[in-house]
Motif scaffolding. Structure first.
Motif, PDB file in Angstrom:
ATOM      1  N   ALA A   1      -4.577 -16.662 -57.424  1.00 36.63           N
ATOM      2  CA  ALA A   1      -5.599 -16.521 -58.461  1.00 36.63           C
ATOM      3  C   ALA A   1      -6.393 -17.815 -58.619  1.00 36.63           C
ATOM      4  O   ALA A   1      -7.620 -17.778 -58.806  1.00 36.63           O
ATOM      5  N   LEU A   2      -5.728 -18.947 -58.516  1.00 37.71           N
ATOM      6  CA  LEU A   2      -6.459 -20.214 -58.600  1.00 37.71           C
ATOM      7  C   LEU A   2      -7.417 -20.383 -57.434  1.00 37.71           C
ATOM      8  O   LEU A   2      -8.490 -20.981 -57.579  1.00 37.71           O
ATOM      9  N   GLN A   3      -7.054 -19.868 -56.271  1.00 36.99           N
ATOM     10  CA  GLN A   3      -7.913 -19.962 -55.092  1.00 36.99           C
ATOM     11  C   GLN A   3      -9.059 -18.966 -55.136  1.00 36.99           C
ATOM     12  O   GLN A   3     -10.172 -19.285 -54.719  1.00 36.99           O
ATOM     13  N   LYS A   4      -8.804 -17.755 -55.627  1.00 35.05           N
ATOM     14  CA  LYS A   4      -9.757 -16.661 -55.454  1.00 35.05           C
ATOM     15  C   LYS A   4     -10.584 -16.305 -56.686  1.00 35.05           C
ATOM     16  O   LYS A   4     -11.690 -15.805 -56.550  1.00 35.05           O
ATOM     17  N   SER A   5     -10.045 -16.503 -57.865  1.00 32.37           N
ATOM     18  CA  SER A   5     -10.746 -16.065 -59.067  1.00 32.37           C
ATOM     19  C   SER A   5     -11.820 -17.070 -59.474  1.00 32.37           C
ATOM     20  O   SER A   5     -11.621 -18.282 -59.360  1.00 32.37           O
ATOM     21  N   ARG A   6     -12.907 -16.546 -59.972  1.00 35.88           N
ATOM     22  CA  ARG A   6     -13.976 -17.387 -60.529  1.00 35.88           C
ATOM     23  C   ARG A   6     -14.028 -17.236 -62.043  1.00 35.88           C
ATOM     24  O   ARG A   6     -14.851 -17.844 -62.707  1.00 35.88           O
ATOM     25  N   ASN A   7     -13.110 -16.434 -62.585  1.00 42.60           N
ATOM     26  CA  ASN A   7     -13.042 -16.183 -64.023  1.00 42.60           C
ATOM     27  C   ASN A   7     -12.197 -17.283 -64.667  1.00 42.60           C
ATOM     28  O   ASN A   7     -11.010 -17.431 -64.346  1.00 42.60           O
ATOM     29  N   ALA A   8     -12.792 -18.047 -65.574  1.00 40.38           N
ATOM     30  CA  ALA A   8     -12.102 -19.186 -66.185  1.00 40.38           C
ATOM     31  C   ALA A   8     -10.847 -18.748 -66.944  1.00 40.38           C
ATOM     32  O   ALA A   8      -9.824 -19.446 -66.906  1.00 40.38           O
TER      33      ALA A   8
ATOM     34  N   ARG B   1      -5.909  -9.479 -49.820  1.00 34.60           N
ATOM     35  CA  ARG B   1      -7.023  -8.678 -49.302  1.00 34.60           C
ATOM     36  C   ARG B   1      -8.138  -8.462 -50.329  1.00 34.60           C
ATOM     37  O   ARG B   1      -9.244  -8.086 -49.965  1.00 34.60           O
ATOM     38  N   ALA B   2      -7.870  -8.687 -51.598  1.00 32.16           N
ATOM     39  CA  ALA B   2      -8.855  -8.442 -52.650  1.00 32.16           C
ATOM     40  C   ALA B   2      -9.732  -9.678 -52.856  1.00 32.16           C
ATOM     41  O   ALA B   2      -9.350 -10.800 -52.530  1.00 32.16           O
ATOM     42  N   SER B   3     -10.906  -9.435 -53.431  1.00 35.98           N
ATOM     43  CA  SER B   3     -11.804 -10.552 -53.741  1.00 35.98           C
ATOM     44  C   SER B   3     -12.653 -10.209 -54.958  1.00 35.98           C
ATOM     45  O   SER B   3     -12.741  -9.054 -55.376  1.00 35.98           O
ATOM     46  N   GLY B   4     -13.270 -11.233 -55.522  1.00 35.20           N
ATOM     47  CA  GLY B   4     -14.180 -11.059 -56.641  1.00 35.20           C
ATOM     48  C   GLY B   4     -13.509 -10.429 -57.855  1.00 35.20           C
ATOM     49  O   GLY B   4     -12.343 -10.674 -58.151  1.00 35.20           O
ATOM     50  N   ASP B   5     -14.298  -9.589 -58.548  1.00 36.14           N
ATOM     51  CA  ASP B   5     -13.787  -8.921 -59.742  1.00 36.14           C
ATOM     52  C   ASP B   5     -12.618  -7.999 -59.418  1.00 36.14           C
ATOM     53  O   ASP B   5     -11.720  -7.819 -60.247  1.00 36.14           O
ATOM     54  N   ALA B   6     -12.610  -7.426 -58.219  1.00 38.63           N
ATOM     55  CA  ALA B   6     -11.506  -6.555 -57.815  1.00 38.63           C
ATOM     56  C   ALA B   6     -10.203  -7.353 -57.753  1.00 38.63           C
ATOM     57  O   ALA B   6      -9.140  -6.837 -58.117  1.00 38.63           O
ATOM     58  N   PHE B   7     -10.291  -8.604 -57.313  1.00 35.91           N
ATOM     59  CA  PHE B   7      -9.096  -9.449 -57.296  1.00 35.91           C
ATOM     60  C   PHE B   7      -8.587  -9.643 -58.717  1.00 35.91           C
ATOM     61  O   PHE B   7      -7.388  -9.484 -58.981  1.00 35.91           O
TER      62      PHE B   7
END
Length: 164
Positions: free
Chosen positions: A49-56, A104-110
């Protein structure tokens, strides 16, 4: 002999633990194994999550998961040693599939998948720790399990407030 320790079905499936309740002599080693796997899943998924999420908010939660679950792992290992056990390093077991989904997930789906996995994982961990705290047969581990309960409850409350 203590009552059977029931490990929640979701955690059993995710972590590859036998479906039957844990009782008797196998109770403590299985608890230590399940607690370690649960913490390792939380740490591994949260590092993703730290690598992939852009949500603070997701990132703050993930960092807290890493910090808290490293602490609960250390507490469980310490308690197990106090009780005369030699815990082995935890492994992901069946939770590896959930980590694969996150990979395998990315963005909001992650973010949705991460939060969606965290809720049942924490509910299962709560049942695991509550069960051992009530029915375990090793005093230091019982105390450690009891101290993990409010931490996991706090995580569940936070997860329930997060957007999905």
């Amino acid at each position: 002999m203590p009552k059977a320790l029931r490990i929640a079905p979701a955690l059993r499936l995710a972590l590859g633990i036998a479906a039957a309740p844990i009782s008797g002599m196998a109770q403590t080693p299985d608890y230590v194994k399940a607690a370690g796997m649960s913490d390792l899943y939380e740490i591994t998924s949260s590092k993703l999550a730290l690598q992939k999420s852009r949500n603070a908010e997701v990132r703050r939660f993930a960092q807290m998961m890493i910090d808290h679950h490293q602490q609960t792992t250390a507490a469980t290992v310490h308690a197990a040693r106090q009780d005369g056990l030699r815990p082995t390093p935890p492994r992901l077991g069946g939770a590896q599939a959930s980590i694969g989904e996150l990979n395998r997930a990315s963005g909001d789906a992650f973010d949705r998948l991460y939060i969606g996995q965290q809720i049942p994982a924490h509910q299962a961990a709560l049942e695991l720790h509550q069960g051992y705290a009530a029915n375990g047969d090793k005093p230091a581990l019982k105390a450690s399990a009891q101290s993990a309960v409010p931490i996991v409850q706090q995580h569940i409350q936070m997860l329930q407030q997060m957007p999905r």
